[in-house]
Design a protein around this motif. Structure first.
Motif, PDB file in Angstrom:
ATOM      1  N   TYR E 295      49.727  32.652   2.385  1.00  0.00           N
ATOM      2  CA  TYR E 295      50.874  32.094   3.117  1.00  0.00           C
ATOM      3  C   TYR E 295      50.493  30.892   3.960  1.00  0.00           C
ATOM      4  O   TYR E 295      51.307  30.353   4.696  1.00  0.00           O
ATOM      5  N   ASN E 298      50.260  25.271   0.960  1.00  0.00           N
ATOM      6  CA  ASN E 298      51.267  24.261   1.270  1.00  0.00           C
ATOM      7  C   ASN E 298      52.227  23.958   0.127  1.00  0.00           C
ATOM      8  O   ASN E 298      52.762  22.872   0.046  1.00  0.00           O
ATOM      9  N   PHE E 299      52.431  24.915  -0.787  1.00  0.00           N
ATOM     10  CA  PHE E 299      53.394  24.679  -1.864  1.00  0.00           C
ATOM     11  C   PHE E 299      54.777  24.385  -1.284  1.00  0.00           C
ATOM     12  O   PHE E 299      55.193  25.009  -0.309  1.00  0.00           O
ATOM     13  N   GLU E 300      55.441  23.508  -1.934  1.00  0.00           N
ATOM     14  CA  GLU E 300      56.757  23.171  -1.415  1.00  0.00           C
ATOM     15  C   GLU E 300      57.736  24.321  -1.618  1.00  0.00           C
ATOM     16  O   GLU E 300      58.530  24.642  -0.746  1.00  0.00           O
ATOM     17  N   TYR E 301      57.615  24.936  -2.792  1.00  0.00           N
ATOM     18  CA  TYR E 301      58.561  26.002  -3.102  1.00  0.00           C
ATOM     19  C   TYR E 301      57.899  27.366  -2.940  1.00  0.00           C
ATOM     20  O   TYR E 301      57.288  27.891  -3.845  1.00  0.00           O
ATOM     21  N   MET E 302      57.962  27.906  -1.696  1.00  0.00           N
ATOM     22  CA  MET E 302      57.453  29.254  -1.430  1.00  0.00           C
ATOM     23  C   MET E 302      58.537  30.001  -0.677  1.00  0.00           C
ATOM     24  O   MET E 302      58.597  29.945   0.559  1.00  0.00           O
ATOM     25  N   GLU E 304      59.188  33.007   0.396  1.00  0.00           N
ATOM     26  CA  GLU E 304      58.926  33.926   1.510  1.00  0.00           C
ATOM     27  C   GLU E 304      58.843  33.190   2.845  1.00  0.00           C
ATOM     28  O   GLU E 304      59.201  33.747   3.888  1.00  0.00           O
ATOM     29  N   LEU E 305      58.324  31.961   2.799  1.00  0.00           N
ATOM     30  CA  LEU E 305      58.094  31.246   4.049  1.00  0.00           C
ATOM     31  C   LEU E 305      59.393  31.030   4.826  1.00  0.00           C
ATOM     32  O   LEU E 305      59.373  30.993   6.061  1.00  0.00           O
ATOM     33  N   GLY E 306      60.486  30.959   4.095  1.00  0.00           N
ATOM     34  CA  GLY E 306      61.748  30.714   4.775  1.00  0.00           C
ATOM     35  C   GLY E 306      62.432  31.985   5.266  1.00  0.00           C
ATOM     36  O   GLY E 306      63.385  31.930   6.064  1.00  0.00           O
ATOM     37  N   GLY E 310      59.845  37.311   7.290  1.00  0.00           N
ATOM     38  CA  GLY E 310      58.612  37.116   6.501  1.00  0.00           C
ATOM     39  C   GLY E 310      57.363  37.398   7.313  1.00  0.00           C
ATOM     40  O   GLY E 310      56.501  38.176   6.897  1.00  0.00           O
ATOM     41  N   TYR E 311      57.304  36.798   8.492  1.00  0.00           N
ATOM     42  CA  TYR E 311      56.113  36.946   9.319  1.00  0.00           C
ATOM     43  C   TYR E 311      55.909  38.392   9.751  1.00  0.00           C
ATOM     44  O   TYR E 311      54.823  38.967   9.637  1.00  0.00           O
ATOM     45  N   SER E 314      54.769  40.501   6.919  1.00  0.00           N
ATOM     46  CA  SER E 314      53.346  40.348   6.604  1.00  0.00           C
ATOM     47  C   SER E 314      52.504  41.171   7.566  1.00  0.00           C
ATOM     48  O   SER E 314      51.541  41.827   7.184  1.00  0.00           O
TER      49      SER E 314
END
Ligand SMILES: [Mg+2]
Ligand SMILES: [Mg+2]
Ligand SMILES: [Mg+2]
Ligand SMILES: [Mg+2]
Ligand SMILES: [Mg+2]
Ligand SMILES: [Mg+2]
Ligand SMILES: [Mg+2]
Ligand SMILES: [Mg+2]
Ligand SMILES: [Mg+2]
Ligand SMILES: [Mg+2]
Ligand SMILES: [Mg+2]
Ligand SMILES: [Mg+2]
Ligand SMILES: [Mg+2]
Ligand SMILES: [Mg+2]
Ligand SMILES: [Mg+2]
Ligand SMILES: [Mg+2]
Ligand SMILES: [Mg+2]
Ligand SMILES: [Mg+2]
Ligand SMILES: [Mg+2]
Ligand SMILES: [Mg+2]
Ligand SMILES: [Mg+2]
Ligand SMILES: [Mg+2]
Ligand SMILES: [Mg+2]
Ligand SMILES: [Mg+2]
Ligand SMILES: [Mg+2]
Ligand SMILES: [Mg+2]
Ligand SMILES: [Mg+2]
Ligand SMILES: [Mg+2]
Ligand SMILES: [Mg+2]
Ligand SMILES: [Mg+2]
Ligand SMILES: [Mg+2]
Lengths: 335, 335, 335, 335, 335
Positions: E295, E298-302, E304-306, E310-311, E314
C-alpha cells in the motif's frame, strides 16, 4: 519400598541366641548384660545399631578382640565393600541400599559383619534396616539358618542386601523407560538434568556393586575354617547375582547414553524446524517486499504506475511467486 | 521363522526313552505314570512345558533330587545363562530366542537342562519350542543321538538354540543394511527411534550370548563324569559358534554407531542447505530493497527522481547486483 | 593386483608330489586317479578348487578320514579362521583376501588347509588363487619347501595369504590419505559415504586378521608331531606379521575417526561462514532500510524532507553507518 | 637437537675393539680388512652405516652366520621393534627417532643390534646417528662400558635411543601447550590441521614405543647366556623409562582430545555470537521498519499523517521500542 | 590445608634415633656428625631436605652404599613412583601432593624412601613436608612406631602421603560440584577452561596414584626380609586406599565428562532460543512489512487506497495476522 515396621523398637544392642532347638532374643543395654547372655555353644547374632554410644562400641570390639585395622574399617563409614580374613574373625563390609520415599533419595548405609564359628556381629549406621524378614525366618525351627553354620546366616544377610540392589535397579530402569517414552513422544519437556540424575544414582550403585562382587569372589576362594562346604552353592548363587546386577547396570548406563544422544538430536531437529520456518517465510516475502518497494519509488518516469492493470498485475505476480516458492519447499520436503 | 507344526500337541509332560536299538515316546499326565515309564538302563529325555501345574514341577524336582539352588535357578525365569555342576546333575540354563511374526517382537524363553548319565530333563516356559528337528532325528536309529552319551543329546539341544541366534542376527543385519541404504539414499525418512530399536534387540542378544559363551567354556573345562570325550569336538565347535556370534554382534553394534553418526551428519547437512537458501535470498534482496527504499523517500530535493532514465537505471542496477551476488555464491559452491 | 596367469588351467584337482630330489605335477579327474598317484614316502600337496562336484569332495574327505566336525568347518564358507588339531590332521581355516579390479571390491575367499606328515590338502572356493609364486618356487630343487617338512610348506601358504593383507592395507592407507588431502584442501567434495566405505573394508580385514593371529598363536603353542622345530622361527615371524597388521589396522581406523571429525568440523565451519555472510549483509542493510523507510513516511509535518541537503545527508549517513559496521566486523575477524 | 658433529666422517664400516685396558678404532673398507682386525678375546663393536654396498652387508651377515629370518628383519626397514634370541646372537630391532630441523619433520631410523658374548653389530639406515656420546664414553678406560659385558654396551645404545623419545615428547608437549594457549586466548587462529599434525607425530611415537616396551620386557625375562646379572638393574630402569614414556604419551593424547573439544566448542560459541548479533539487529529494526512502512502507505484517509506531532511521536516510539528491546537482550545477557 | 608449623626450622639433615625405650632427635650439619650419632642397634630415621648441598647428598649415598641406579632414581625428580628391592635397601619413590593456598596450585614433591632393618632415609625436595604428625607420634613411647619394625614406620609415611590424596580429591570434588551447580542454575557464567583446569589436576593425580598402587602391590608381594608380618594388615589397608582413590578419581573424571556434555548442550539450547526469537519476530513482521509496502506503491489505479476504512482495515489485518502467528508459535511451544 518402605519397610517401616512397628516392631522397629530399640535395637541399639540386639542379641539372638539360637541353635537347632533353641531360640532366644534379647534387647540389651550394657556390655555386662551381653557377656552374661552369650552362649559359648550356641550360635549368637549380635546386632549393633545407632552407634551413638561409642563407648559400648569400643568395649564390644575390645571384648571380642577385633583387630585395630578391622575396627577402623567398621568405624570408617566410607569404607569400600570387602571381605578380609583376620585370624579370629572374618570381616565383611557391605553397603545396604534402600529408598525411604522415592528413588532420588537413595540411602546408602554401611553394614559391617564380623563372624566366626559361633558369633555373628552386625554393625549398622542407624536403627533402620531391611533384615526384618531374617528376624522372622530365624524364629522358624526348621529353617536352614537354625540348622546350618554361621556362614549360612551371613549369606542370608548379604543375600537380603544384594536383592535390594535388584529392586533399586528395577526402579531406575522404570524411570529411564519413562524418560525414554517422554523424549520420544515429546509430550513432556525433559531436562538434561533429569537424565543425569539417574546417571548419578547408577554411578552410586556401580561404586558399591563392583567391590561387592570382589567380596563374594573372595568368599568363594576363602580357605577359612568359618566357611563351610554346605554354604558353597548359595555363595555361588550370590556371585551370579552380583554379576547379573553389574550387567543390568551396564545396560542401564548404555540406555542413558542413548537417551542423551536422542535428547541432543531432538535439539538439533527442533533447531532445524525453526530454521526452516524462518527460511520459508523470509525467502517468500523478502523478494515480494522488494518488488513492492520498487513500485513505491518516487521516480517521475515509471510507466507501469500509470497502467490500468498495473496494481492487479503486481498482485498476480505476488501470488504466483509465493506459490512457486511454496511448491519448491514442499518438493524439498521442508514442510 | 515360524516353526508352528501341527504335531505341537500336548507336551506338558513329554518323555522319550531311547537307546541304540530302542525308541519310545510318551505323553504323560502324572508323576506316577512317569515313574512307571522311566527305564534305568536306557537314555531318557523328559521335556516339561507349560509349567502351570506347579505341583507336578515340584514333585519331579523332588523325585530326581534337584538341589534347592538349582530348583530356584530353573524356577526364576530371569536366570542368567550358566552351567553348574551339582553332584547328581549338571544344570544348564540357556535362553532360546525366536521370533513369531517379525523381528521387532523377539521372544526370549528360558530353557533349563538338567542331565546325568541316563536322564535329560528340559524345562521350558511354554509349549512352543524349536526342538522339532531334534524329535525327528531322534527317531533315526543310525543317528549319533541314539549312539552317543546323554551329553551329545544336550549338545544338539544347545546347538539348535545357538544356531537360532545366527538366524536372528542375520535378520537384524538385513534390517540394519536396509536402514543404511535408506539413510544414504535419503529416499525414505528414517527416525532415530528406528535405529535404536535395532540397538535394543542387539543389546538383548548380547545380554544372553556372553553368558552362553561362558557356559560352553565351563562345559569344555568340566571334569564331570557326565561329560564324554567323544562330544569334545562338538562342544569346541559350539564354543567357536558363540565366539563368532559375539564378533558379528559387535560388528552390527559398530554399524549402528556409524548409522547414528550418518543420521546426525545428515541433520547438519540439511540445516546447512536451509541456511544457504536463506542467506542467498536474503543477501541478494536486502540490499536491493534498501535501494528501492531510498528512492521511496520523500525528500523534496532528490535529483535522480527527475531523471528520464532513473527508473530504468535502477532496474539495471538491481539486475547487475543480483547477478554479481549469484556468481559469487556459485563460485563459493553454495548452490 | 591381478594375478591372472595364463597357466590357470583346470585345477579342480591338482596334485604335486615332491621331495628333496623329486617333483611331479598332475591334473586329476577322479578319486581313482588320485589314489594311484599319491606317494606314501614323498610329500604331497593336493589342491581342490571349484567345489562344484561335491561327490569328489566327499569322497576325498572320506578317503583321508577327515573328522565330521572338520568337514563341516571346511564346507561352511563362513567359518572363522582357526587352527584345530585332529588326531590324523591339523586343520587350518584361513581367509584369502584379494582385489580383482579395485579396492572397493575386496574379495574374501576361504582357504582351508589340512596337513599331516606327508600330505597337505588345500580346499579353495574357486579356481583363482594367489599361490602361483609357490607353485614356481616348488619347482626349484634347492628351495626350503623341497627340503623341510610339510609344516614349512603350510607356512609358505599362510605367509602368502598374510602378505596379501599388507598389500590390501597399503591400498586402503593410500585411499585414506587421498581422502585426507581432499578434505583438508577442500578441492574435491567428499561424501561421508566415501569415508565409511573404507571403514567397512577395514572392518572386514579386522574380522579376519584377529582370528588369524589366534591361529598362528595356536600353531606356536602346538605340541603336534606335524609341527617341526626348524619351522619355528618362520612361524614366529608370521606371528609378528599378524601383530603388525593389527597395529597398522588400528592406526588406519584411528585415521578414519579423525577424518570423520574433520569432515564434521568442516560442515560446522562452512555453516559459520554462511551465517557470517548473512549476518554482515543483514546487520548493515536492515538499519539503513529502516532509515530509508522513515523518510518514505507520508507525515505532513516532516521538516527534514524540505531541507536542501536532506537527501545528500541521508546518503552520507548511510555510507558512514555501513563503514562503521564493516570496520566492526573486520575487527571481529568475521571476514 | 642437531647432533651434527664434524667427526661424522666415513662410517660405512666402523669398528671399535675394546676391553678393560684396550681401545682401538678402525674405519674399514672391505670385509677382508674386518676379518683381520677382529679380536677374538676383546669386545668388538661393528657399526654399519649407509648400506649402499649391499654386497658387504650380505658378506658380513654370512660371515657371522646371521639366521635368514634375522637377516630379513634387519633388511626390512619396516620391521617392528623386537628382541629375538637366535642361538648365536640376540637380535634387537629398534627405532631411533630424531629431528633434523623442527619437530614436524620427525625422522625415524631403524637400528638393528645383533650381539653375543664378544661382538656387537649395529645396522643403521644412514650415516647420521645419535651415538657420538657413546663413542666418547668408550674412550674412557674407567667407564662401565669398558668393564662390563657386551649387554651393558647394548643397554647404553638402547638407553640413548629411548632418552631421545623423552626429548621428542617434550618438544611435542611444548607445542601442544602453545596450541592450548593460542586456542584459549584466541589471539592466533588455529587450524584443526595444526592439532592433527601433533596427533600424527604422537601416533608415530606410540607405534614405536609400545613394541619397544615389549622388547625391553623380553630382555628382562631372557635366559640367554649373553645377558649378565650386573646389567639387570639398568635394564629394569630402561623398562621403567618405556612405561613412563607410554604414560606421558597417553597424557599428551588426552590433551589433544581436549584441544579438539575446545576447538569445536569455540566454533559453536562463535556461531552463537554471530547469531546473537544478527538476532539483536534484526529483532530491533524489523518491527520499526514495519511501522515506517505503515506510515509510508498511501491511503487517503490516514488521520495520523495530518497530526502535527505525528512524525515526532513516531521517532519517540522508535526510540522507546529500541531501548526496551536492548534492555531485554541485555537482561538475557546476549551482549 | 596449610601445615605451616613454627617448628619447621632447619631440617637439611634431621636424625631421629629411637627404639621401644629410646628417643633422640638431632639436627646435623655434616656427614661426620651423622656417622657419630647413628646407633647400630636402634632404629634411625634420617630425613634429608633442601638438597642444595649436593656434596652431602653424595656422601650420604656413598656412605650407605646406595646403588647407582637407586641414586639416579632419587636424584631425578621426574621419577615415576615405584618400589624396588636392592640388596641392602628397599627403595620407595613416592609423590607427596599438597596445596599451599588454593587447589589450582597443586604442589607435587618427590619423596624417596630407602630403608632396611635399622635405617629409614627420606629424601625430600624442599624443607616443607606433611610429616609433622609423625614426628609428634614418634615421641609417644607407647606408639606402634616405637615398637614395630622399620617397615611400619615407612607405612606411616606412605599412609600420610596417600591420605593427602583423599583430601585433594575431596577439594576437587567440591569444586566440580560447584561448577555443576553453576552450570545447571546458569547463574554464573562458566568457561570451558574452568572445567578443563579441574581435569588437568585429576590427570596429575591419576599419573601419580596408578604407579603408587603398583608400588603398594609390589610391597604386598615382596619377600624381602625388611618386610615384617605384623605390618601386613596395614599395607593391605594402604592398598585398599589406593584402589578407592583410583575409583573416586574415575568417578570425578566421569563427572567432568558429564559437565562438558551439559556445557555443550547449554550452548545448543541457547542458540536454539536465539534462533526462535529471531524467527518469531521475523516471521511475524516480514509479511506485515510486505503488506505495508504494497500500500506504499504508487500505482495510479489502486482502489483500496481510496476506501474510507482502508487504513483501519489494514491495521485490523496486521493485528489478526500477528495474533494468529503468535498463537501458532505458542502452540508449537516456541515461547
Ligand atoms: Mg581401611
Ligand atoms: Mg553406610
Ligand atoms: Mg576394584
Ligand atoms: Mg547371574
Ligand atoms: Mg557383558
Ligand atoms: Mg555393555
Ligand atoms: Mg540363582
Ligand atoms: Mg525364557
Ligand atoms: Mg559376564
Ligand atoms: Mg566359528
Ligand atoms: Mg574382534
Ligand atoms: Mg569390534
Ligand atoms: Mg564349526
Ligand atoms: Mg572364502
Ligand atoms: Mg576372538
Ligand atoms: Mg612384525
Ligand atoms: Mg595400537
Ligand atoms: Mg588404543
Ligand atoms: Mg620379520
Ligand atoms: Mg629406520
Ligand atoms: Mg603390541
Ligand atoms: Mg621411570
Ligand atoms: Mg604402568
Ligand atoms: Mg591415561
Ligand atoms: Mg582411551
Ligand atoms: Mg630410573
Ligand atoms: Mg616431587
Ligand atoms: Mg596409567
Ligand atoms: Mg578402601
Ligand atoms: Mg570400578
Ligand atoms: Mg568408572
Amino acid at each position: 519400598m518402605n519397610f517401616n515396621s512397628a516392631s522397629n523398637t530399640d535395637r541399639s544392642l540386639e542379641l539372638y541366641v539360637f541353635g537347632e532347638n533353641h531360640f532366644e532374643k534379647f534387647h540389651l543395654r550394657s556390655i555386662a548384660e551381653l557377656k552374661e547372655k552369650l552362649h559359648p555353644e550356641k550360635k549368637c547374632w549380635l546386632n549393633i545399631h545407632k552407634r551413638n554410644d561409642s563407648t559400648i562400641f569400643h568395649e564390644i570390639c575390645q571384648h571380642f578382640e577385633i583387630h585395630p585395622v578391622a575396627f577402623d574399617d567398621i568405624d570408617n563409614l566410607q569404607q569400600r565393600p570387602k571381605l578380609e580374613d583376620f585370624d579370629n574373625f572374618i570381616l565383611i563390609v557391605s553397603k545396604m541400599l534402600y529408598t525411604r520415599s522415592d528413588i532420588d533419595q537413595l540411602e546408602v548405609e554401611q553394614v559391617s559383619i564380623a563372624f566366626n564359628k559361633h558369633l555373628i556381629i552386625t554393625f549398622q549406621e542407624n536403627e533402620y534396616d531391611i533384615f526384618d524378614p531374617i528376624r522372622i525366618r530365624l524364629e522358624n525351627p526348621n529353617g536352614k539358618m537354625r540348622k546350618l553354620a554361621t556362614d549360612y546366616f551371613v549369606y542370608t544377610l548379604l543375600d537380603t542386601i544384594i536383592d535390594q540392589y535388584y529392586i533399586i535397579l528395577e526402579l531406575i530402569s522404570d524411570q529411564i523407560e519413562k524418560l525414554e517414552d517422554d523424549i520420544i513422544s515429546q509430550d513432556k519437556k525433559i531436562e538434561l538434568a533429569d537424565i543425569y540424575r539417574q546417571r548419578k544414582t547408577l554411578q552410586e550403585i556401580k561404586k558399591n556393586i563392583w567391590p561387592t562382587r570382589e567380596l563374594v569372589s573372595a568368599w568363594r576362594k576363602s580357605d577359612s575354617s568359618f566357611v563351610t562346604k554346605k554354604t558353597t552353592p548359595f555363595v555361588n548363587d550370590l556371585y551370579e547375582n552380583t554379576v547379573e546386577i553389574i550387567e543390568n547396570l551396564e545396560m542401564q548406563r548404555e540406555s542413558i547414553t542413548t537417551l542423551v544422544e536422542i535428547f541432543m538430536t531432538n535439539i538439533s531437529l527442533k533447531q532445524n524446524e525453526v530454521m526452516k520456518t524462518l527460511t520459508i517465510i523470509a525467502t517468500i516475502f523478502i523478494p515480494l517486499t522488494f518488488i513492492a518497494g520498487v513500485y513505491g519509488m518516487n521516480f517521475e518516469y515509471m510507466p507501469e504506475l500509470g497502467w490500468k492493470y498495473g496494481y492487479v498485475t503486481s498482485w498476480i505476480f505476488f501470488i504466483i511467486v509465493s506459490l512457486v516458492m511454496a511448491i519448491y519447499f514442499k518438493r524439498k520436503k521442508w514442510f
